[in-house]
Scaffold this motif. Structure first.
Motif, PDB file in Angstrom:
ATOM      1  N   ARG A   5     -44.978   8.536  -0.045  1.00  0.00           N
ATOM      2  CA  ARG A   5     -43.564   8.264   0.251  1.00  0.00           C
ATOM      3  C   ARG A   5     -42.698   9.342  -0.385  1.00  0.00           C
ATOM      4  NH1 ARG A   5     -41.728   2.833   1.083  1.00  0.00           N
ATOM      5  NH2 ARG A   5     -39.967   3.336  -0.252  1.00  0.00           N
ATOM      6  N   ALA A   6     -41.655   9.706   0.304  1.00  0.00           N
ATOM      7  CA  ALA A   6     -40.674  10.625  -0.262  1.00  0.00           C
ATOM      8  C   ALA A   6     -39.292  10.095   0.055  1.00  0.00           C
ATOM      9  CB  ALA A   6     -40.849  12.025   0.317  1.00  0.00           C
ATOM     10  N   SER A   7     -38.395  10.226  -0.898  1.00  0.00           N
ATOM     11  CA  SER A   7     -37.038   9.724  -0.736  1.00  0.00           C
ATOM     12  C   SER A   7     -36.072  10.906  -0.686  1.00  0.00           C
ATOM     13  CB  SER A   7     -36.694   8.813  -1.916  1.00  0.00           C
ATOM     14  OG  SER A   7     -35.353   8.405  -1.841  1.00  0.00           O
ATOM     15  N   PHE A   8     -35.148  10.865   0.274  1.00  0.00           N
ATOM     16  CA  PHE A   8     -34.142  11.902   0.430  1.00  0.00           C
ATOM     17  C   PHE A   8     -32.776  11.225   0.527  1.00  0.00           C
ATOM     18  CE2 PHE A   8     -38.093  13.447   2.180  1.00  0.00           C
ATOM     19  CZ  PHE A   8     -38.223  14.676   1.554  1.00  0.00           C
ATOM     20  N   THR A   9     -31.811  11.743  -0.212  1.00  0.00           N
ATOM     21  CA  THR A   9     -30.466  11.174  -0.184  1.00  0.00           C
ATOM     22  C   THR A   9     -29.625  11.941   0.819  1.00  0.00           C
ATOM     23  OG1 THR A   9     -30.661  10.531  -2.503  1.00  0.00           O
ATOM     24  CG2 THR A   9     -28.443  10.593  -1.568  1.00  0.00           C
ATOM     25  N   THR A  10     -29.044  11.223   1.757  1.00  0.00           N
ATOM     26  CA  THR A  10     -28.198  11.855   2.764  1.00  0.00           C
ATOM     27  C   THR A  10     -26.867  12.249   2.126  1.00  0.00           C
ATOM     28  OG1 THR A  10     -27.129   9.809   3.482  1.00  0.00           O
ATOM     29  CG2 THR A  10     -29.230  10.386   4.558  1.00  0.00           C
ATOM     30  N   LEU A  38     -33.055   8.026   2.834  1.00  0.00           N
ATOM     31  CA  LEU A  38     -34.036   8.016   3.908  1.00  0.00           C
ATOM     32  C   LEU A  38     -35.399   8.137   3.240  1.00  0.00           C
ATOM     33  CD1 LEU A  38     -32.501  10.468   6.556  1.00  0.00           C
ATOM     34  CD2 LEU A  38     -32.517   7.969   6.608  1.00  0.00           C
ATOM     35  N   ILE A  39     -36.319   7.275   3.622  1.00  0.00           N
ATOM     36  CA  ILE A  39     -37.667   7.291   3.070  1.00  0.00           C
ATOM     37  C   ILE A  39     -38.595   7.865   4.138  1.00  0.00           C
ATOM     38  CG2 ILE A  39     -39.566   5.913   2.130  1.00  0.00           C
ATOM     39  CD1 ILE A  39     -37.071   5.894   0.351  1.00  0.00           C
ATOM     40  N   ALA A  40     -39.355   8.886   3.756  1.00  0.00           N
ATOM     41  CA  ALA A  40     -40.326   9.502   4.662  1.00  0.00           C
ATOM     42  C   ALA A  40     -41.714   8.968   4.339  1.00  0.00           C
ATOM     43  CB  ALA A  40     -40.293  11.012   4.525  1.00  0.00           C
ATOM     44  N   THR A  41     -42.434   8.564   5.391  1.00  0.00           N
ATOM     45  CA  THR A  41     -43.822   8.122   5.284  1.00  0.00           C
ATOM     46  C   THR A  41     -44.575   8.691   6.486  1.00  0.00           C
ATOM     47  OG1 THR A  41     -43.330   6.065   6.472  1.00  0.00           O
ATOM     48  CG2 THR A  41     -43.284   5.966   4.054  1.00  0.00           C
ATOM     49  N   VAL A  67     -42.394   9.589   9.666  1.00  0.00           N
ATOM     50  CA  VAL A  67     -41.472   8.523  10.047  1.00  0.00           C
ATOM     51  C   VAL A  67     -40.437   8.378   8.943  1.00  0.00           C
ATOM     52  CG1 VAL A  67     -41.244   6.068  10.581  1.00  0.00           C
ATOM     53  CG2 VAL A  67     -43.243   7.333  11.386  1.00  0.00           C
ATOM     54  N   LEU A  68     -39.182   8.334   9.346  1.00  0.00           N
ATOM     55  CA  LEU A  68     -38.072   8.138   8.409  1.00  0.00           C
ATOM     56  C   LEU A  68     -37.584   6.702   8.529  1.00  0.00           C
ATOM     57  CD1 LEU A  68     -36.171  11.394   9.336  1.00  0.00           C
ATOM     58  CD2 LEU A  68     -37.620  11.046   7.330  1.00  0.00           C
ATOM     59  N   THR A  69     -37.272   6.097   7.401  1.00  0.00           N
ATOM     60  CA  THR A  69     -36.739   4.739   7.381  1.00  0.00           C
ATOM     61  C   THR A  69     -35.448   4.758   6.581  1.00  0.00           C
ATOM     62  OG1 THR A  69     -38.995   3.861   7.430  1.00  0.00           O
ATOM     63  CG2 THR A  69     -37.246   2.330   6.801  1.00  0.00           C
ATOM     64  N   ARG A 123     -38.957   8.652  14.283  1.00  0.00           N
ATOM     65  CA  ARG A 123     -40.043   9.625  14.141  1.00  0.00           C
ATOM     66  C   ARG A 123     -39.489  11.025  14.347  1.00  0.00           C
ATOM     67  NH1 ARG A 123     -45.105   7.351  14.408  1.00  0.00           N
ATOM     68  NH2 ARG A 123     -45.112   5.183  15.061  1.00  0.00           N
ATOM     69  N   ILE A 124     -40.003  11.950  13.578  1.00  0.00           N
ATOM     70  CA  ILE A 124     -39.681  13.353  13.839  1.00  0.00           C
ATOM     71  C   ILE A 124     -40.530  13.761  15.034  1.00  0.00           C
ATOM     72  CG2 ILE A 124     -39.813  15.719  12.988  1.00  0.00           C
ATOM     73  CD1 ILE A 124     -39.267  14.642  10.184  1.00  0.00           C
ATOM     74  N   THR A 125     -39.879  14.092  16.139  1.00  0.00           N
ATOM     75  CA  THR A 125     -40.597  14.460  17.360  1.00  0.00           C
ATOM     76  C   THR A 125     -40.806  15.955  17.470  1.00  0.00           C
ATOM     77  OG1 THR A 125     -38.528  14.457  18.602  1.00  0.00           O
ATOM     78  CG2 THR A 125     -39.835  12.425  18.644  1.00  0.00           C
ATOM     79  N   THR A 126     -39.894  16.728  16.909  1.00  0.00           N
ATOM     80  CA  THR A 126     -40.021  18.183  16.873  1.00  0.00           C
ATOM     81  C   THR A 126     -39.485  18.647  15.523  1.00  0.00           C
ATOM     82  OG1 THR A 126     -39.627  18.264  19.260  1.00  0.00           O
ATOM     83  CG2 THR A 126     -39.495  20.338  18.059  1.00  0.00           C
ATOM     84  N   ALA A 127     -40.324  19.347  14.788  1.00  0.00           N
ATOM     85  CA  ALA A 127     -39.957  19.731  13.424  1.00  0.00           C
ATOM     86  C   ALA A 127     -39.667  21.223  13.313  1.00  0.00           C
ATOM     87  CB  ALA A 127     -41.098  19.369  12.474  1.00  0.00           C
ATOM     88  N   ASP A 128     -38.943  21.559  12.253  1.00  0.00           N
ATOM     89  CA  ASP A 128     -38.813  22.929  11.763  1.00  0.00           C
ATOM     90  C   ASP A 128     -38.128  23.921  12.694  1.00  0.00           C
ATOM     91  OD1 ASP A 128     -40.018  22.147   9.411  1.00  0.00           O
ATOM     92  OD2 ASP A 128     -41.996  22.890   9.974  1.00  0.00           O
TER      93      ASP A 128
END
Length: 183
Positions: free
Chosen positions: A127-132, A138-141, A148-150, A158-163
């Motif tokens: 899990r990773a946590s990012f503050t908007t 937003l929690i990434a798993t 997937v971001l929650t 879901r990230i469908t296209t990254a970077d």
């Protein structure tokens, strides 16, 4: 024959998803890494609703010059999932504050590529946590091979296209719009 129907159907669905993902990937790859987030969003065919929201919230100047930012950018298809009339309502001039809240709910200060997100998840036991910039988390798993971001309300994307690198950050296209509880 009936034993072949299910695998054939699965293959057709996977093939259709692959073509769709490649088209989305091509759109983000066409973005010019020497241009800003705002400029590339304006030139994107998959982000016309996002552009309208950014412009109505008067955030294009910030997304043109400052940074770095990581934008989890809902595609037009993601915006279509919202209830009928929600975006039209938010685009009304009296709702500019709500639009800023909506957009900043999708932006994290800093440049977080998919590999950096994955590294943070490894450090955080999956899990990773990012503050908007709006102030929520937003929690990434992982779900299979997808990031997937929650959000704090339990909504997922879901990230469908990254970077997609930008001059002032990175864009990751997502398949849903996060709506803060205040909206």
């Amino acid at each position: 024959m009936k034993y072949l129907t299910q695998p054939l159907t699965i293959l057709l669905v996977l093939f259709a998803n692959l073509i769709f993902a490649q088209e989305n990937s091509r759109e983000l790859q066409r973005m010019n890494p020497k241009e800003s987030i705002a400029t590339n969003t304006a030139n994107s065919q998959n982000h016309t609703t996002l552009l309208a929201v950014i412009e109505a919230a008067e955030l294009e100047e910030i997304l043109n010059e400052e940074g770095p930012f990581t934008v989890f950018a809902p595609s037009d298809i993601a915006f279509e999932k919202l209830t009928s009339g929600k975006i039209d309502e938010l685009l009304l001039p009296q709702n500019k504050k709500n639009l800023k809240t909506l957009i900043t709910y999708h932006i994290v200060a800093g440049n977080f590529s998919a590999s950096k997100i994955l590294k943070e998840m490894c450090r955080g036991a999956g899990r990773a946590s990012f503050t908007t910039v709006q102030g929520d988390e937003l929690i990434a798993t992982m779900s299979g091979i997808d990031i997937v971001l929650t959000d704090s309300n339990g909504n997922t994307a879901r990230i469908t296209t990254a970077d997609s690198e930008q001059s002032n950050g990175v864009i990751h296209e997502i398949d849903s719009v996060f709506l803060p509880a205040k909206l």
